[in-house]
Design a protein around this motif. Structure first.
Motif, PDB file in Angstrom:
ATOM      1  N   SER A   1      13.072 -31.878 -20.160  1.00  9.41           N
ATOM      2  CA  SER A   1      13.868 -32.218 -18.986  1.00  9.41           C
ATOM      3  C   SER A   1      14.209 -33.698 -19.067  1.00  9.41           C
ATOM      4  CB  SER A   1      13.109 -31.907 -17.691  1.00  9.41           C
ATOM      5  OG  SER A   1      11.945 -32.705 -17.623  1.00  9.41           O
TER       6      SER A   1
ATOM      7  N   HIS B   1      14.473 -37.281 -16.843  1.00  8.57           N
ATOM      8  CA  HIS B   1      14.292 -38.054 -15.625  1.00  8.57           C
ATOM      9  C   HIS B   1      15.284 -39.219 -15.646  1.00  8.57           C
ATOM     10  CE1 HIS B   1      10.016 -36.696 -14.246  1.00  8.57           C
ATOM     11  NE2 HIS B   1      10.849 -35.687 -14.425  1.00  8.57           N
ATOM     12  N   TYR B   2      15.582 -39.705 -14.454  1.00 13.05           N
ATOM     13  CA  TYR B   2      16.584 -40.762 -14.341  1.00 13.05           C
ATOM     14  C   TYR B   2      16.008 -41.950 -13.596  1.00 13.05           C
ATOM     15  CZ  TYR B   2      19.905 -37.216 -15.843  1.00 13.05           C
ATOM     16  OH  TYR B   2      20.565 -36.252 -16.569  1.00 13.05           O
ATOM     17  N   GLN B   3      16.259 -43.146 -14.144  1.00 11.36           N
ATOM     18  CA  GLN B   3      15.776 -44.360 -13.474  1.00 11.36           C
ATOM     19  C   GLN B   3      16.968 -45.235 -13.075  1.00 11.36           C
ATOM     20  OE1 GLN B   3      13.371 -47.214 -15.728  1.00 11.36           O
ATOM     21  NE2 GLN B   3      12.064 -47.494 -13.926  1.00 11.36           N
TER      22      GLN B   3
ATOM     23  N   ARG C   1      11.734 -36.024 -20.980  1.00 15.21           N
ATOM     24  CA  ARG C   1      10.367 -35.595 -20.675  1.00 15.21           C
ATOM     25  C   ARG C   1      10.087 -34.277 -21.384  1.00 15.21           C
ATOM     26  NH1 ARG C   1      10.168 -40.071 -19.831  1.00 15.21           N
ATOM     27  NH2 ARG C   1       9.773 -41.234 -17.922  1.00 15.21           N
TER      28      ARG C   1
ATOM     29  N   SER D   1      12.238 -48.157  -8.612  1.00 14.09           N
ATOM     30  CA  SER D   1      11.931 -46.728  -8.717  1.00 14.09           C
ATOM     31  C   SER D   1      11.408 -46.389 -10.105  1.00 14.09           C
ATOM     32  CB  SER D   1      13.200 -45.904  -8.457  1.00 14.09           C
ATOM     33  OG  SER D   1      12.986 -44.548  -8.802  1.00 14.09           O
ATOM     34  N   ARG D   2      10.487 -45.460 -10.156  1.00 10.77           N
ATOM     35  CA  ARG D   2      10.109 -44.872 -11.438  1.00 10.77           C
ATOM     36  C   ARG D   2      11.219 -43.923 -11.862  1.00 10.77           C
ATOM     37  NH1 ARG D   2       4.607 -45.050 -13.250  1.00 10.77           N
ATOM     38  NH2 ARG D   2       3.603 -46.618 -11.978  1.00 10.77           N
ATOM     39  N   PRO D   3      11.231 -43.512 -13.127  1.00 10.47           N
ATOM     40  CA  PRO D   3      12.170 -42.452 -13.514  1.00 10.47           C
ATOM     41  C   PRO D   3      11.807 -41.181 -12.739  1.00 10.47           C
ATOM     42  CG  PRO D   3      11.196 -43.517 -15.448  1.00 10.47           C
ATOM     43  CD  PRO D   3      10.407 -43.972 -14.264  1.00 10.47           C
ATOM     44  N   VAL D   4      12.815 -40.524 -12.154  1.00 14.30           N
ATOM     45  CA  VAL D   4      12.555 -39.346 -11.313  1.00 14.30           C
ATOM     46  C   VAL D   4      13.504 -38.207 -11.690  1.00 14.30           C
ATOM     47  CG1 VAL D   4      11.625 -40.621  -9.329  1.00 14.30           C
ATOM     48  CG2 VAL D   4      14.102 -40.250  -9.515  1.00 14.30           C
ATOM     49  N   PRO D   5      13.144 -36.961 -11.293  1.00 13.90           N
ATOM     50  CA  PRO D   5      14.015 -35.824 -11.595  1.00 13.90           C
ATOM     51  C   PRO D   5      15.378 -35.965 -10.925  1.00 13.90           C
ATOM     52  CG  PRO D   5      11.840 -35.072 -10.902  1.00 13.90           C
ATOM     53  CD  PRO D   5      11.888 -36.543 -10.652  1.00 13.90           C
ATOM     54  N   ILE D   6      16.349 -35.258 -11.462  1.00 11.15           N
ATOM     55  CA  ILE D   6      17.734 -35.381 -10.980  1.00 11.15           C
ATOM     56  C   ILE D   6      17.866 -35.051  -9.494  1.00 11.15           C
ATOM     57  CG2 ILE D   6      18.431 -33.023 -11.674  1.00 11.15           C
ATOM     58  CD1 ILE D   6      20.600 -36.234 -11.903  1.00 11.15           C
TER      59      ILE D   6
ATOM     60  N   ASN E   1      15.900 -35.738  -7.067  1.00  9.63           N
ATOM     61  CA  ASN E   1      15.585 -36.935  -6.277  1.00  9.63           C
ATOM     62  C   ASN E   1      16.743 -37.928  -6.300  1.00  9.63           C
ATOM     63  OD1 ASN E   1      13.226 -35.549  -7.040  1.00  9.63           O
ATOM     64  ND2 ASN E   1      11.949 -37.329  -6.577  1.00  9.63           N
TER      65      ASN E   1
END
Ligand code: C2E
Ligand code: CA
Ligand code: CA
Ligand code: CA
Length: 274
Positions: A40, A42-44, A62, A260-265, A267
């Protein structure tokens, strides 16, 4: 493995063997990670330090595997690179990112941008530039929506690098140098290559508020970039102090856990596109 010798010696070799066995097992799992939907992205967010606005995001891969759990990119990316799997995985990432960009474009978010990490194996593929072109056409993307993060280690051959970068730049995609300051290449390439953005490596930012030398290096990189007409993104921004120092020297953007941390799309969409 040598049978005789001190126990320590044998132990050393056994450990080496275990490591390479684990890597081989990991590789065989990674080989099927795409079809098994274990990968997957993640986006930061990358934050405009002046305004606080956000329109660009870095895509970070990820891997969640039933046997190994979440494997850090620092572990599986090198395995993917050594085995050549990075080409297939890199294509998958580009495709996913372009699908996302297309969606945003259709939704009217015309200035949203995603930055994709390009491994040097990918970059050095003969058809790299035309592959990028195909994605742009396939999804009818505004080329400026796509940013390619290239490291200095990809730039070993000046002439080849120059011609690939020129081709990419003609298409209109954004080009950034990742982990700037950690490579061994000479600075002279900066005036020859069509580079839009320099990303200062997080090692210079981490202790910038207490280490005068780090601060001097970061400032120098920022001045250099600006005098060459490039923008700067500071990586590893973890504290308000970092933001203040970077703002004072006109660094355009910051990226890091402070924001922000890298998070799923999901979010990202919820936070910035609703
Ligand atoms: P990178 O390109 O330098 O990415 C930045 C790394 O720093 C990411 O680690 C990110 O999660 C982490 N980071 C972001 N903000 C902070 C912060 O404030 N403090 C600290 N300490 N770390 C921060 P991640 O996601 O583990 O990725 C590690 C590396 O794996 C990346 O380094 C990149 O070289 C590689 N990688 C990740 N995704 C891809 C991909 O799709 N393709 C390729 N070729 N490489 C990738
Ligand atoms: Ca990167
Ligand atoms: Ca980086
Ligand atoms: Ca890196």
């Amino acid at each position: 493995v040598k049978e005789r010798g001190r126990a320590g010696y044998r132990f050393y070799h056994k450990k080496m063997l275990d490591t390479s066995r684990t890597e081989a097992v990991m590789e065989s799992h990674l080989r099927r990670a795409i079809e098994k939907k274990e990968l997957s992205i993640h986006y930061q967010p990358q934050v405009d330090l002046d305004t606080g606005n956000i329109n660009s995001f870095e895509a970070l891969l990820r891997w969640n595997n039933p046997k190994f759990g979440f494997v850090a990119p620092g572990v599986f990316i090198p395995i993917a690179e050594d085995s050549g799997l990075i080409l297939e995985i890199g294509d998958w990432v580009l495709d996913q990112v372009c699908i996302q960009l297309k969606e945003w474009q259709n939704g009217g978010f015309l200035d949203a941008r995603i930055a994709v990490n390009i491994s040097s194996k990918q970059f050095k593929q003969e058809a790299f530039a035309s592959a990028i072109k195909k994605y742009i056409y396939k999804y009818e993307l505004n080329p400026q929506a796509l940013e390619l993060e290239i490291t200095e280690s990809s730039m070993t051959n000046i002439h080849e690098t120059l011609s690939i970068l020129k081709e990419l730049k003609q298409m209109g995609v954004i080009i950034s140098i990742d982990d700037f300051g950690t490579g061994y290449s000479s600075l002279s390439y900066l005036r020859r290559y069509p580079i839009d953005i320099i990303k200062i490596d997080q090692s210079f930012i981490k202790e910038i508020e207490q280490d005068e030398k780090d601060e001097a290096i970061a400032k120098t990189i920022i001045h250099l970039a600006h005098s060459l007409g490039m923008e700067v993104i500071a990586e590893g921004v973890e504290k308000k102090d970092h933001v203040e120092i970077l703002k004072a020297v006109n660094c355009e953007k910051g990226q890091g856990y402070y924001f922000s941390r890298p998070v799923p799309i999901e979010n990202i969409i919820e936070m910035y596109f609703c």
